[in-house]
Structures are given as C-alpha cells and as structure tokens.
Design a protein around this motif. Structure first.
Motif, short mmCIF file in Angstrom:
data_model
loop_
_atom_site.label_atom_id
_atom_site.label_comp_id
_atom_site.label_asym_id
_atom_site.label_seq_id
_atom_site.Cartn_x
_atom_site.Cartn_y
_atom_site.Cartn_z
N LEU A 59 10.12 -1.69 -0.09
CA LEU A 59 10.09 -2.73 -1.11
C LEU A 59 11.46 -3.35 -1.36
O LEU A 59 11.55 -4.37 -2.05
N ASP A 60 12.50 -2.76 -0.79
CA ASP A 60 13.81 -3.41 -0.87
C ASP A 60 14.14 -4.17 0.42
O ASP A 60 15.27 -4.63 0.62
N GLY A 61 13.14 -4.29 1.31
CA GLY A 61 13.30 -5.12 2.50
C GLY A 61 13.77 -4.40 3.74
O GLY A 61 14.00 -5.05 4.76
N LYS A 62 13.88 -3.10 3.70
CA LYS A 62 14.32 -2.36 4.89
C LYS A 62 13.19 -2.30 5.92
O LYS A 62 12.07 -1.90 5.61
N PRO A 63 13.45 -2.69 7.18
CA PRO A 63 12.41 -2.62 8.21
C PRO A 63 12.01 -1.17 8.49
O PRO A 63 12.87 -0.29 8.64
N LEU A 64 10.70 -0.93 8.57
CA LEU A 64 10.18 0.41 8.83
C LEU A 64 9.40 0.48 10.14
O LEU A 64 8.70 1.46 10.39
N GLY A 65 9.53 -0.56 10.96
CA GLY A 65 8.84 -0.57 12.24
C GLY A 65 7.56 -1.38 12.21
O GLY A 65 7.14 -1.91 11.18
N ASP A 66 6.93 -1.49 13.36
CA ASP A 66 5.70 -2.28 13.51
C ASP A 66 4.47 -1.40 13.43
O ASP A 66 4.52 -0.18 13.71
N VAL A 67 3.36 -2.00 13.06
CA VAL A 67 2.06 -1.34 13.19
C VAL A 67 1.58 -1.58 14.62
O VAL A 67 1.49 -2.74 15.06
N THR A 68 1.31 -0.51 15.34
CA THR A 68 0.85 -0.64 16.72
C THR A 68 -0.61 -1.08 16.73
O THR A 68 -1.49 -0.37 16.24
N LEU A 69 -0.85 -2.26 17.28
CA LEU A 69 -2.21 -2.78 17.34
C LEU A 69 -2.86 -2.42 18.68
O LEU A 69 -2.15 -2.14 19.66
N PRO A 70 -4.19 -2.44 18.74
CA PRO A 70 -4.88 -2.02 19.96
C PRO A 70 -4.68 -2.95 21.15
O PRO A 70 -5.02 -2.59 22.28
N GLY A 71 -4.18 -4.14 20.93
CA GLY A 71 -3.99 -5.08 22.03
C GLY A 71 -3.59 -6.44 21.50
O GLY A 71 -3.12 -6.56 20.37
N ILE A 72 -3.79 -7.46 22.33
CA ILE A 72 -3.49 -8.84 21.93
C ILE A 72 -4.74 -9.42 21.29
O ILE A 72 -5.79 -9.52 21.93
N GLY A 73 -4.63 -9.78 20.03
CA GLY A 73 -5.80 -10.29 19.33
C GLY A 73 -5.49 -10.59 17.88
O GLY A 73 -4.36 -10.96 17.53
N VAL A 126 0.86 -1.18 0.00
CA VAL A 126 0.00 0.00 0.00
C VAL A 126 0.90 1.23 0.00
O VAL A 126 1.73 1.41 0.90
N ASP A 127 0.75 2.05 -1.03
CA ASP A 127 1.51 3.30 -1.14
C ASP A 127 3.01 3.07 -0.98
O ASP A 127 3.71 3.81 -0.30
N GLY A 128 3.49 2.02 -1.62
CA GLY A 128 4.92 1.75 -1.61
C GLY A 128 5.45 1.10 -0.35
O GLY A 128 6.67 0.91 -0.22
N VAL A 129 4.57 0.76 0.59
CA VAL A 129 4.99 0.12 1.84
C VAL A 129 4.49 -1.32 1.84
O VAL A 129 3.33 -1.59 1.52
N LEU A 130 5.38 -2.23 2.21
CA LEU A 130 5.02 -3.64 2.32
C LEU A 130 4.57 -3.92 3.74
O LEU A 130 5.34 -3.77 4.69
N LEU A 131 3.30 -4.32 3.88
CA LEU A 131 2.73 -4.62 5.19
C LEU A 131 2.63 -6.13 5.34
O LEU A 131 2.03 -6.81 4.50
N THR A 132 3.24 -6.67 6.39
CA THR A 132 3.26 -8.12 6.61
C THR A 132 2.57 -8.45 7.92
O THR A 132 2.80 -7.82 8.95
N ASN A 133 1.70 -9.47 7.87
CA ASN A 133 0.88 -9.85 9.02
C ASN A 133 1.35 -11.21 9.53
O ASN A 133 1.27 -12.20 8.81
N TYR A 134 1.85 -11.25 10.76
CA TYR A 134 2.41 -12.46 11.35
C TYR A 134 1.52 -12.99 12.48
O TYR A 134 0.76 -12.23 13.09
N LEU A 135 1.67 -14.29 12.74
CA LEU A 135 1.10 -14.90 13.94
C LEU A 135 2.24 -15.22 14.90
O LEU A 135 3.14 -15.99 14.56
N GLU A 136 2.18 -14.63 16.07
CA GLU A 136 3.16 -14.91 17.13
C GLU A 136 2.43 -15.60 18.27
O GLU A 136 1.68 -14.96 19.01
N ASP A 137 2.60 -16.92 18.37
CA ASP A 137 1.84 -17.70 19.35
C ASP A 137 0.35 -17.40 19.25
O ASP A 137 -0.33 -17.13 20.24
N VAL A 138 -0.15 -17.42 18.03
CA VAL A 138 -1.57 -17.29 17.70
C VAL A 138 -2.11 -15.89 17.97
O VAL A 138 -3.30 -15.69 18.15
N LYS A 139 -1.25 -14.89 17.97
CA LYS A 139 -1.66 -13.50 18.13
C LYS A 139 -1.02 -12.67 17.02
O LYS A 139 0.12 -12.91 16.63
N SER A 140 -1.77 -11.69 16.49
CA SER A 140 -1.30 -10.92 15.34
C SER A 140 -0.18 -9.96 15.70
O SER A 140 -0.16 -9.35 16.78
#
Length: 689
Positions: free
Chosen positions: A357-371, A336-350
C-alpha cells in the motif's frame, strides 16, 4: 443469385426538419413508437419477421449450425465465487440451462446447494437474475430480477438458511449497485422516478437517486440518501467500503470516465454527504481504503492510469502517488489482505502486478497464458481472491489465488468439446488510413492455407477494450473452416485515454477508417477476399457496421449490425441515449451535428450502389438502444435501390440489448447469423462429426 425478396410496404411520412440549414428527412419516424402499444408498428414487425424467417429457412447451414451450437454450449460452467460469512456463493450453468443458477457452498470445495433458480420464473426462460450481492454475514442475498432483457430491475431478498424470498421488493432500479451495510439491516441502491405507463421502455432516464432500503419495510419508507435535482443528468453509484465505515458515491453525467466522488460517514446518523472529488474531469475508481485513506485508480496526470491515495480526514485533500503510470494501460485495481492488485493491458493482453500500500512492487501474478484475466475482488482480511482467465483458445477457468503465497490453483474448469491445439491465434498490427498502427486478433483452425470465409468483428467506442476470450458461438463458425477476427479499433480503451479520444466525437471517422483498413489488410494478406468477408458488431458496433457498409459497400459480402445506434440525429431522445453524447457529441450543436449527420447509418444509405447482404438484428424489449433505430434503418435499406441481395431484419421477442438473454435464444440467433454469413461468403457448411 436468387430473386430479390419482396419486402413489406412501409409507410413513408413527409417529415423534413431543418438542422442548421440542412434539410433532414425522417419518413419512418413512426417506427420509433413502442411495438407493445402501437398496433401499426407491431404489424410491421410481424410482417418483417415473416419475410426474414421465410428466407432463413431456405439456408442449408441453419440447422447444422443450430445442432452444433447446442452441443458446443452444453457444458457445465461456473462464475467467480464470492465469500461472505464463511460461505461461497457463485453462479453455475449445467449446460443448456436458459439462465445460470445461484449456488452456495459452506466450504471452498464443498457440495453446492441451489439457492435461486431463475429458470423457474418464466416459461420462456427470458426472466433472468441480474446483479446479486450477499450480506456481510452471508445470511441474505439481495438480487435483481430482469424480465425480457430490459435494463429495469426489481430487487428481491432471499433468506439463505431457509431459501425463503422475503416480502421486500424494490422497483424502478437501473444502472445500480447493491451495497449492503455491514450489519445486514439493509442496502443502498440507485433508482429513477417511476416512468409513465406508456413510456417505461422509451423515456429518458433522469434524476437518478441513491436510497437506503431497510429490510422488512416497504419501498415507500426507503430513505433518500443522495440526489442532485439541480443537476438531473447526473447518475449515482454507491459502494460501501470494506470496513463498513463509508458510503462512496460515484457520480457521472455520461459514459465518459469522468466522475465526482462523494463520501458519507455511515457512523453519522445524519449521513451528511461530503465532497471528496469535485468536477467531472477525471476517472476515479475506488480500489479500497485503510481508515480515512482512500485508494483510487485515476487518469489525473496519467492518461494510461495510476493509483493514488487521498487522505479524506484532511481538509486539504492531500494526494499521494502509490503506483505511477506505466507503458501499459491500467484497467483495474483492488486491495485484498493489504495487497494492492493492479490489472494492466499490455498490447491487449492482461498482466497483473502486486504492490504494497506504500507502492513497493511485490512481483507479478503468474497468469496461465496470454489472454484476459478479471476479478481479484475481496476484502482486507481475506486470505484469498478469485480471478477468471480466458483466451480465444481457453474456455473461461476460475482460479483461487492465495494472496500471501502468490499461488494460483484451479477452482472451476469447464470440460468443453474443443481441442485448443487445433486452433491458431495470432495478433497482427495493420496500418490505418492516417498511418496509425492498430492491432487485431486472427483466429482459425490449423491447416487453412487459402483465403477463407471470415467474420471481422469490431466495436471502437466508449473506452471499451476487446480482449481475448473464448466463445462457443465463434467456435461454431471456425469449425467450418471460417476465420474470426477481432479488430481493436480506436475509440476503445486498449491504449488508454489517447486511444479513446482518437475515436470519438469529431474523431469518430477514425474508427470507420480503422475497420476498413483491417478489412483491406486481411484481403491483402490473403486471409480472405471481398467475396468471403462478413462484418459484425453490436450496439456501438452496430453503428460501426452500418456506417462502414454505407462508406464501402464494395468491400464486404455480408453485414450483421446488431442492436445498432442507427439514427445519430435522435439517439439522445430515448432512455439511456442522453449518456452517449460523451462519445458522439450533441445533435443540437452545429459542429457536432455536421459530424453525426455525415456518418449516421440511417441518413447515408446510397441508392444506386450495390450493397452487401445485410441482416440487422434487434429486440422488442431493448430499452438501451431502442429498436426504432434498427426499424428505421431497415425500412430505409428496403426502400433504397441498393441491389438484389437481401436486406432484412431479425426482431427477437422477449429480449433486450443482450444481458439476460436465455441460452435457447442465443443458439437460435447465432444459427441464423452464421447461416446468413456462411451463405453470402461462400462457406460450405457440413455436419460436424
């Protein structure tokens, strides 16, 4: 204990077949016939439903659960918006509407306007709107009509400005995407050949083909775009890239994430297909493209998933790793808009991470909680994307995410008659029979200190992960002091390919062992007792419940197998059943047959043992797992000497495998299930003030 029920007399035929030297009886094969066309089957269904409804009417908790479910489900809720042509399109249910309604807004927070209300399509509310996709300029909506819960779709087209439904009608669509070309002249879709009139809900689905439908023309004029008549088992799913340049066709043979990828250059009038990925060996999920460079989530050399880029302009098909495999399981990726967003499961939590797009980490998306977070769709020029977030104690909330600033804001939050502070959610790991560490979520009201009536839910198959999510129906159970448990069994996708492989084919018994171990752990930990434990699961989870009940009938008070795959010898002979050989194996292969026969619920009911109370559930229009599975299983239960507890079947009319089911039918179904489970687990059901 009440007197045993008197069941209908079910005809037993003398059908015995030899499978690799094993004599297999199938006395109820006639119950595989379509209830719509076979009067004897229809009469049997009516007789069974009469017994079931009469019995359920005696349960004191049924009306209480129904009334409370009507209150709990009566809240406004919206789906994720899709932005096209400056407009925002989204589904919305005002509360107890049988079907959600499609709305449109001219601005992000503008006034909503009704576009399509499926509640006007049928008197019983059982005709639903399935897939829907706006054209690029937002002037048209292509949408699927689903009648009575069937997997079949009829695609229609709406003019957004006028609200008129156009004459276009595309039939015999199933397991398909709707992919508009960028100029809005038409769309790609996938369909099967028209079945014989008497086999619409039972015939095997073969020879799926991708077509292009041009607006304003009859379906008979649609252009065949891609077909594989030499490989009739292949299914095909088409996507148009965000730049409109390519049609990406993903082909598969079964349910495994093993795909071939074919490209069609839409600027080429001949639309010649070109293979990008050959062989059905690995997972390839399109994240997006930049020109001729395609980004895919894949498990090639990465069983937990990674992101790679492939240059389609090169005959060598050069592949470059963009995001390497991590400890967590990669579930999805989008650009989206040149940013690669990846969604992981960490012990069954998002957990959602950002990359260039060249693989440089840009930080995490802050989620509202564990879910559980889902969504993150969009296009290269979009300044925003949307995602849904939910957990066991958080009703699904829709967030707008600003890709540049990384800020998330609430777009739609439901107002639910529910206080999450009154509930406890915890994750516990237990040890299965072979020593494997398996997680489960345990949810209940605060203050429960003694063993309580408990529902244990599982699935364990097809690489599907059971993640935290809010449910009004489950809340109705927990309000009464019940515990709800979700077990993350092997066979699912919670920990990647190895977790899936450990619970399928010849490893399927691991799934049943995991579920049994979960039950034993709950009892050992004092959460519940054998006399208070009910088990529930649907589809492959219905198979799970049926198999485990046969293997450990002493361990449970009640069982609720829903739309289950119960005959493991003949599952591949109907509709979509042939796809499932990826998880189950081939009944015609000796090694696979012996495994399938060893746990097939229909074939392994043990007379002489005392079984828990069982209410199996199915529906007359289920053309995914045909109802004959449950019909035969129920007849076998009722014939066997397995004790005096009820062994009944609830057969819904004008409903299918689950999707499109109207709200009133959902309420009735869960009121029946919870009342049944409550009675046999000793729950004292009281009205909720």
């Amino acid at each position: 204990m009440s007197a045993p029920l008197s069941y209908p007399q079910t005809r037993r035929d003398d059908i015995v077949e030899d499978h690799f030297g094993i004599k297999v009886a199938d006395p109820y094969r006639w119950l595989e016939n379509d209830v719509r066309t076979d009067k004897e089957v229809a009469d049997w269904v009516a007789a069974e439903n009469k017994v079931t409804n009469t019995y359920l009417s005696t349960l004191p908790g049924r009306d209480i659960f129904k009334k409370r479910l009507e209150t709990l489900m009566d809240y406004a809720r919206s789906g994720m918006p899709v932005r096209k042509g400056g407009r925002y399109f989204y589904m919305h249910n005002a509360g107890l509407q049988n079907q959600a309604v499609l709305y449109e807004r001219d601005s992000l927070n503008g006034e909503g306007r009704v576009l399509i209300d499926p509640n006007t399509w049928s008197k019983d509310g059982a005709t639903a709107m399935a897939e829907w996709v706006p054209s690029e300029d937002g002037t048209r909506i292509a949408y699927g009509v689903q009648d009575g819960g069937t997997d079949w779709r009829t695609i229609r087209v709406l003019d957004v400005a006028t609200g008129d439904v156009l004459p276009d009608e595309v039939k015999w669509v199933k397991f398909s995407n709707i992919a508009w070309v960028k100029n809005g002249s038409g769309f790609f879709y996938s369909r099967f050949p028209e079945p014989a009139a008497d086999a619409e809900y039972q015939a095997l689905n073969m020879n799926q083909t991708v077509y292009f439908h041009k607006l304003g023309t009859p379906q008979s004029s649609d252009i065949k775009v891609y077909a594989t008549p030499d490989r009739p088992k292949l299914g095909h799913f088409g996507q148009v890239t965000d730049d409109g340049h390519w049609l990406v066709i993903t082909s598969s043979e079964g349910t495994d994430s093993r795909y071939e990828i074919t490209l069609i250059d839409l600027t080429d009038p001949k639309m010649k297909p070109v293979k990008l990925i050959r062989g059905l060996e690995h997972d390839w999920q399109l994240a997006g493209n930049e020109g001729s460079t395609f980004y895919f989530l894949t498990d090639l050399d990465a069983p937990r998933g990674r992101v790679v880029a492939i240059d389609a302009s090169s005959s060598v098909r050069k592949m470059q790793e963009v995001v390497p495999q991590q400890q967590s399981t990669l579930q999805g990726a989008s650009i989206v808009d040149g940013v690669l967003l990846t969604n992981y499961l960490e012990d069954v939590k998002s957990a959602v991470k950002r990359y260039s797009l060249d693989g440089k980490p840009l930080g995490d998306v802050t989620l509202p909680g564990i879910g559980t977070a889902s969504g993150f769709g969009g296009e290269p020029g979009d300044p925003e994307t949307f995602f849904a977030f939910t957990s066991f104690a958080t009703p699904t909330t829709i967030y707008r995410y600003d890709v540049k600033t990384g800020e998330a804001s609430i777009w739609s939050k439901p107002d639910v008659d529910f206080d999450p502070a009154q509930y406890v959610v915890r994750q516990r790991f237990f040890t299965s029979k072979d020593g494997t560490r398996v997680p489960m979520f345990i949810v209940h009201k605060k203050g429960i200190t003694e063993p309580a009536p408990t529902i244990l839910y599982g699935y364990g198959g097809f690489d599907i992960s059971l993640t935290p999510g809010y449910s009004s129906t489950r809340l109705a159970w927990m309000e009464q002091g019940g515990v709800f448990v979700v077990a993350n069994l092997r066979g699912g996708g919670e920990y990647g390919k190895a977790w899936h492989d450990a619970g399928r084919l010849h490893n399927k018994q691991n799934v049943f062992d995991d579920f049994i171990a979960a039950a034993e752990d709950l009892i050992a930990e004092g959460v519940t007792t054998k006399q208070q434990l009910a088990i529930q699961g649907g589809s492959n989870g219905g198979l799970l419940v049926g198999a485990v009940t046969n293997q450990r009938p002493d361990l449970f008070a009640a069982a609720l197998p829903e739309v289950g795959v119960m005959d493991m010898i003949r599952f591949d002979k109907f509709t979509a059943g042939r796809y499932w050989v990826d998880d189950y194996g081939y009944p015609e292969k000796e090694d696979d047959f012996k495994v399938l026969y060893s746990y097939s619920p229909y074939h392994n009911i043990h007379s002489g043992e005392t079984y828990p109370a069982i209410m199996a559930l199915t529906a007359d229009t289920d053309d995914r797992v045909v109802p004959g599975h449950t019909f035969k299983y129920t007849a076998a239960l009722q014939h066997a000497d397995i004790g005096d507890k009820p062994h009944i079947v609830r057969i819904e009319t004008r409903a299918g495998h689950g999707s499109g089911k109207p709200t009133d039918k959902i309420i009735e179904e869960y009121a029946d299930m919870w009342a049944f489970a409550a009675h046999w687990t000793g729950m004292r059901v009281k009205p909720v003030e």
